[in-house]
Structure formats: C-alpha cells, structure tokens
Write an enzyme that holds these catalytic residues in place. Structure first.
Site, PDB file in Angstrom:
ATOM      1  N   ASP A  13       0.811  -1.223   0.000  1.00 36.81           N
ATOM      2  CA  ASP A  13       0.000   0.000   0.000  1.00 36.81           C
ATOM      3  C   ASP A  13       0.847   1.278   0.000  1.00 36.81           C
ATOM      4  O   ASP A  13       0.449   2.307   0.559  1.00 36.81           O
ATOM      5  CB  ASP A  13      -0.968   0.017   1.199  1.00 36.81           C
ATOM      6  CG  ASP A  13      -1.895  -1.185   1.190  1.00 36.81           C
ATOM      7  OD1 ASP A  13      -2.240  -1.649   0.094  1.00 36.81           O
ATOM      8  OD2 ASP A  13      -2.274  -1.651   2.284  1.00 36.81           O
ATOM      9  N   LYS A  16       1.946   2.087  -5.069  1.00 39.10           N
ATOM     10  CA  LYS A  16       2.542   1.517  -6.296  1.00 39.10           C
ATOM     11  C   LYS A  16       1.638   1.769  -7.508  1.00 39.10           C
ATOM     12  O   LYS A  16       2.112   2.151  -8.573  1.00 39.10           O
ATOM     13  CB  LYS A  16       2.737  -0.011  -6.138  1.00 39.10           C
ATOM     14  CG  LYS A  16       3.697  -0.389  -5.015  1.00 39.10           C
ATOM     15  CD  LYS A  16       3.760  -1.887  -4.812  1.00 39.10           C
ATOM     16  CE  LYS A  16       2.470  -2.480  -4.274  1.00 39.10           C
ATOM     17  NZ  LYS A  16       2.120  -2.097  -2.897  1.00 39.10           N
ATOM     18  N   LYS A  18      -0.620   4.060  -8.091  1.00 40.37           N
ATOM     19  CA  LYS A  18      -0.587   5.447  -8.525  1.00 40.37           C
ATOM     20  C   LYS A  18       0.675   5.753  -9.324  1.00 40.37           C
ATOM     21  O   LYS A  18       0.631   6.369 -10.385  1.00 40.37           O
ATOM     22  CB  LYS A  18      -0.643   6.383  -7.301  1.00 40.37           C
ATOM     23  CG  LYS A  18      -0.483   7.818  -7.741  1.00 40.37           C
ATOM     24  CD  LYS A  18      -0.052   8.823  -6.729  1.00 40.37           C
ATOM     25  CE  LYS A  18       0.649   9.933  -7.502  1.00 40.37           C
ATOM     26  NZ  LYS A  18       0.516  11.245  -6.926  1.00 40.37           N
ATOM     27  N   GLY A  40      -4.459  -4.346  -3.833  1.00 39.22           N
ATOM     28  CA  GLY A  40      -5.445  -3.314  -4.141  1.00 39.22           C
ATOM     29  C   GLY A  40      -4.685  -2.068  -4.521  1.00 39.22           C
ATOM     30  O   GLY A  40      -4.017  -1.472  -3.684  1.00 39.22           O
ATOM     31  N   HIS A  41      -4.709  -1.725  -5.788  1.00 42.41           N
ATOM     32  CA  HIS A  41      -3.919  -0.594  -6.286  1.00 42.41           C
ATOM     33  C   HIS A  41      -4.866   0.508  -6.740  1.00 42.41           C
ATOM     34  O   HIS A  41      -5.697   0.292  -7.624  1.00 42.41           O
ATOM     35  CB  HIS A  41      -3.008  -1.059  -7.429  1.00 42.41           C
ATOM     36  CG  HIS A  41      -1.997  -2.093  -7.000  1.00 42.41           C
ATOM     37  ND1 HIS A  41      -1.159  -2.734  -7.858  1.00 42.41           N
ATOM     38  CD2 HIS A  41      -1.679  -2.567  -5.769  1.00 42.41           C
ATOM     39  CE1 HIS A  41      -0.380  -3.576  -7.184  1.00 42.41           C
ATOM     40  NE2 HIS A  41      -0.686  -3.495  -5.912  1.00 42.41           N
ATOM     41  N   THR A 130      -5.827 -11.593   3.546  1.00 41.57           N
ATOM     42  CA  THR A 130      -6.943 -10.908   2.893  1.00 41.57           C
ATOM     43  C   THR A 130      -8.101 -11.882   2.634  1.00 41.57           C
ATOM     44  O   THR A 130      -9.133 -11.484   2.109  1.00 41.57           O
ATOM     45  CB  THR A 130      -6.491 -10.304   1.547  1.00 41.57           C
ATOM     46  OG1 THR A 130      -5.945 -11.360   0.747  1.00 41.57           O
ATOM     47  CG2 THR A 130      -5.422  -9.236   1.762  1.00 41.57           C
ATOM     48  N   GLN A 226       2.083  -6.035  -3.119  1.00 38.08           N
ATOM     49  CA  GLN A 226       2.544  -6.147  -1.727  1.00 38.08           C
ATOM     50  C   GLN A 226       3.837  -5.323  -1.543  1.00 38.08           C
ATOM     51  O   GLN A 226       4.043  -4.371  -2.269  1.00 38.08           O
ATOM     52  CB  GLN A 226       2.741  -7.610  -1.306  1.00 38.08           C
ATOM     53  CG  GLN A 226       1.439  -8.400  -1.173  1.00 38.08           C
ATOM     54  CD  GLN A 226       0.864  -8.890  -2.484  1.00 38.08           C
ATOM     55  OE1 GLN A 226       1.538  -9.550  -3.242  1.00 38.08           O
ATOM     56  NE2 GLN A 226      -0.372  -8.574  -2.761  1.00 38.08           N
ATOM     57  N   SER A 415       5.492  12.293  -4.110  1.00 34.85           N
ATOM     58  CA  SER A 415       4.084  12.402  -4.465  1.00 34.85           C
ATOM     59  C   SER A 415       3.383  13.191  -3.366  1.00 34.85           C
ATOM     60  O   SER A 415       3.659  13.000  -2.180  1.00 34.85           O
ATOM     61  CB  SER A 415       3.546  10.981  -4.629  1.00 34.85           C
ATOM     62  OG  SER A 415       2.158  10.936  -4.544  1.00 34.85           O
ATOM     63  N   ILE A 416       2.481  14.072  -3.774  1.00 34.27           N
ATOM     64  CA  ILE A 416       1.899  15.002  -2.809  1.00 34.27           C
ATOM     65  C   ILE A 416       0.362  14.983  -2.878  1.00 34.27           C
ATOM     66  O   ILE A 416      -0.291  15.950  -2.527  1.00 34.27           O
ATOM     67  CB  ILE A 416       2.469  16.443  -2.991  1.00 34.27           C
ATOM     68  CG1 ILE A 416       2.794  16.780  -4.453  1.00 34.27           C
ATOM     69  CG2 ILE A 416       3.791  16.580  -2.248  1.00 34.27           C
ATOM     70  CD1 ILE A 416       1.760  17.290  -5.272  1.00 34.27           C
TER      71      ILE A 416
END
Ligand code: GDP
Ligand code: IMO
Ligand code: MG
Length: 436
Positions: A13, A16, A18, A40-41, A130, A226, A415-416
């Site tokens: 999480d 990745k 994004k 979950g991307h 999961t 992962q 990243s912002i």
C-alpha cells in the site's frame, strides 16, 4: 532504459498503483509478476478513482499492453468482475490490451475456504490474510498439484485434476480444519470449462512477448504487488504473503534473464503502514498514529480494514534497498505529513537492549525490537499543489535529503496527493522512460 521494475519497499500500500499509472505514459508492456487479488492498487485520474486488484496499473493508458506473468495467482471470477468494472468506466480490457500466461495458477473456491478456515482457527496468532485464497493456491503450485490456466484446454486431464484436488481439499477442510464446507468436483469442472472458453483469447506466451519487446527496445515495466517486508523469504515471516515480492522475482515470473533489467524503482510512503498481524517496530499506537490514519485515509483498498500506522522506518527501507537493488525511491504521501510539529524516523533498532543492524529472521525476535527515533522539524504548509522540489518548505526538503542519507538511495521523486498529476519526478533516468 527500457526494462524497469517497480516494487513496494514496506508492507504494501505504498502507492505503487498510482506511481505505475503515472510512469506508464510511454510504456509498451506493463507486467504484474506475483500476488493476486490480495493486492489493491488505487489510481486517481482527474478526480476519478479506479481500484485494481489483478489487472496491471497500465490499463488506463490506451497505448499499453498489460500482462499477468506465470508467478501471479488468478481467481478467474475476480478477474472477470474486474474486467467488467473497467468496462463500466469505458476501459475495454480486450485480448489486444491484456494477456495472461497459461502458466498462472488458478485460485479456486476451495483455496478461499481453506484460507478463511485456517485464519478462523488461529486463535491469537492470526496472519490477517486478505482471505483471498492466496497462500493455499501458492501451496498447490509448489506441491505440484495446482490447476493452471493452460490445464483448462485439455478437458480429460482437467476432469481428473479437479477430481483429485476436490477430494483432497474436502477431506482437509473437514478433517483438519473442522469446516462443514464441501465442494462438488462436477460443479468446479463445469465452472472451469466455462472459464476456459472466456479466458482462452487472453492466453499469451508472456516470456516470448517480454523478450521480444526487450529486443526491440520497447519500454517494459514490471509492477510489484505487496511490499518487501511481506516477501515469503525476506519478510517478517510468518506474517508475510506467500509470494516473492522482491524485484528479483520479476525475471523468474516473466521468464526473462536478470541481465535484461535496467532500473529498479522502490515505492515508499513517507511514513509506514501495515494491514494484518505481525511485527511493526515503528508503529504508533497513540494519537499521532491515529492522525496518520485519518489524514492518510489509511483503510485497506481490498478489505476496508483500518491500516496500522507509524513512522518511516529507515532500517527496514535500507534493507529493502539492498534486497531489491533499488536505484531510485519515490516517496509518496508527503502531503500527509503536513501539520506535524515533528516528523519521526526510526533510525536504528535495539533488540533486548542490544543494537542490531537488520531485521532478524524470526518474527518472534522482530516483535521485541525497539526502534530508536530521530525527530525532524515538520512543516505546516499545504503542499498538495507543489510542482518542484524547490517549492517544498525547507523542512520538507531537509526531510527528503535525510531519508536519502539514512537509506542509502536517492529519492528520485515524490508524491503530494492521490491524483496522477500530483507526482514530481526528480531522477533524470526515470524521466527518460516515463515522462513526456
Ligand atoms: P498500492 O497498493 O501500493 O497501490 O497502494 P494503495 O492504492 O493500496 O494505497 C495507497 C493509497 O494512497 C491510495 O488510496 C492512493 O490513492 C493514495 N495515495 C497515493 N499516493 C498518495 C499521495 O502522495 N498522497 C495522498 N494523500 N494519497 C496518496
Ligand atoms: P498491495 O499490492 C498490504 C498482507 C495481508 C496479510 C498478509 C498475508 O495492495 O500493496 P495474503 O492474503 O496475501 O495471504 O495476506 O499480507 N497483504 C497486504 N498488505 N497491501 C497488499 O497488497 C497486501 N497483500 C497482502 O494483510 O497481513
Ligand atoms: Mg494496496
């Protein structure tokens, strides 16, 4: 610089999806190489959110072809649902855009049942999986009893494979796990025959595709799922997933030689989160941990579970830099740290009062680690609109420089915000293959 592997360096999480979406504007192939729909991307493009589990995060770029390599475990029902969800937002996942190795292992309903029954039986040592059947499917792969996509095209053989597997799983579920679930071999066989018809057009020789793309200097990006600390060999075992998440596995899974890889990018949150059980040395159980969760929206993409939150762990990331051979780190969620007076970083570990340099192999020991922190001055400014490193507040710039020093790797971008455009790339090598 055409062959690039993108991996998570913490417990998953990291953002990745994004970053892969951002970096694939010019990519020809985007390849998932391990994991399954435990991933979950989340991608956000012009405010529209898309959550992907199995389909590579290059799918929103119309020029890319997306592949699942042999090391991925595929739940066919989940895959078809994901294809439908994409169709609903006008992204057509056609055989031209998407291919699957015939060598992928299938996740079947009994894998999911075993995963859930096992977790239920683990009283206070739950891994917190999961519940997607990931571990049981990888076990079948290694024990050479699994059903692969290519098996669906030889029905006589398939019928026998299903019969043997269903009998073994029913017996295991009932006798060992005390479950009252039982599966019908006839139903699973019929399901697999249907699935075979639907998925046949997508079957691809991934190794041939990847190697030919490399030969013609195409841009090939591998997308990890992962994170490094969930790796089956190198993670906080047994609180890990059941695949190798490190960059080296991309070559194994895709059927490509290691000398072909040009660059490895590590995705890393500016703090740290973990979902499920297991050691987490820099976890913050207090108000600041809750603040990170609230500000960072730290709830699982797949299960909706609240993520455990804590501080950047430089010891763990330094280890990930070594294990993956990372050339450049992209630091995500820098905006979430705005508003903290001080930003903490775990810079060294003690185990029962003794300084240690690395995470020990046994999670029993890892659970006793105490992280020592260095505090850096925070920043209060909203940085979500920043477009260059120089526009960041001086304290945020210093934080990034300190991270570079502590982990022994350059920060090649940051990243912002969740949106595709809220990404700043500093590393010229990354710009070369990724940015218009
Ligand atoms: P992945 O599994 O590594 O792809 O990450 P996830 O998608 O599970 O979790 C990352 C979450 O953070 C998603 O909701 C992203 O939209 C979001 N995100 C990614 N980068 C940033 C960022 O720089 N700032 C903020 N605020 N959110 C981000
Ligand atoms: P992405 O790709 C975060 C965790 C689970 C559990 C452990 C084992 O979105 O970063 P599994 O179902 O794989 O057997 O669960 O691994 N886990 C993840 N945590 N992000 C993920 O994927 C994860 N995939 C599995 O929470 O602790
Ligand atoms: Mg995720």
């Amino acid at each position: 610089m055409p062959v690039v592997i993108v991996v998570g360096v913490q417990w998953g999480d990291e953002g990745k999806g994004k970053i892969v979406d951002y970096l694939t504007e010019r990519a020809n192939l985007v390849v998932r190489f391990q994991g399954g729909n435990n991933a979950g991307h989340t991608l956000v493009v012009e405010g529209q959110k898309t959550a992907l589990q199995l389909i590579p995060s290059g799918i929103l770029r119309s020029n890319t072809r997306c592949l699942l390599a042999s090391g991925v475990v595929v739940n066919p029902t989940a895959l078809l649902e994901e294809i439908q969800r994409l169709a609903d937002i006008n992204v057509a996942v056609t055989p031209e855009r998407f291919g699957i190795s015939g060598e992928v292992q299938l996740i079947l309903p009994y894998h999911v049942a075993i995963d859930k029954a096992r977790e239920a039986a683990r009283a206070d040592s739950k891994i917190g999986t999961t519940g997607r059947g990931i571990g049981p499917a990888y076990e079948d792969a290694v024990s050479r009893s699994g059903i692969r996509l290519s098996d669906l095209f030889n029905r006589d053989n398939l019928k026998e494979l299903v019969r043997v597997n269903v009998a073994a799983k029913n017996a295991y579920l009932q006798s060992v796990l005390g479950s009252d679930e039982a599966f019908s071999a006839d139903e699973i066989f019929a399901y697999l025959c249907d699935i075979g018809e639907t998925l046949k057009p997508f079957v691809s020789n991934v190794s041939v595709e990847v190697n030919e793309a490399v030969k013609r200097d195409a841009i090939v990006m591998f997308e990890g799922a992962q994170g490094c600390l969930l790796d089956i060999n190198h993670g906080t075992y047994p609180y890990v997933t059941s695949s190798n998440t490190v960059a080296g596995y991309a070559c194994v899974s895709a059927g490509m030689g290691p000398k072909q890889v040009d660059y490895v990018v590590g995705i890393c949150k500016a703090y740290c989160t973990r979902v499920g059980g297991g050691p987490f040395p820099t976890e913050d159980h207090g108000d600041e941990g809750s603040l990170l969760r609230d500000r960072g929206g730290e709830y699982g993409t797949v299960t909706g579970r609240p993520r455990r939150c804590g501080w950047f762990d430089a010891v763990a990331v330094r280890r990930a830099v070594r294990l993956n051979g990372i050339d450049s780190i992209i630091l995500t969620k820098m905006d979430v740290l705005s508003g903290f007076d001080h930003v903490k970083v775990g810079t060294s570990y003690d185990l029962d009062g003794e300084a240690i340099e690395d995470i020990p192999p046994s999670s029993l020991n890892t659970g006793r680690i105490k992280a020592n922190y260095t505090e850096f001055p925070g920043w209060s400014e909203d940085i979500t609109g920043v477009r260059t490193f120089e526009e960041l507040p001086k304290t945020a710039q210093d934080f990034i420089k300190s991270v570079e020093e502590l982990v022994g790797c350059r920060v090649g971008g940051f990243s912002i915000g969740p949106d595709r455009e809220q990404t700043i790339i500093l590393d010229e090598n990354v710009k070369q293959f990724a940015v218009r």
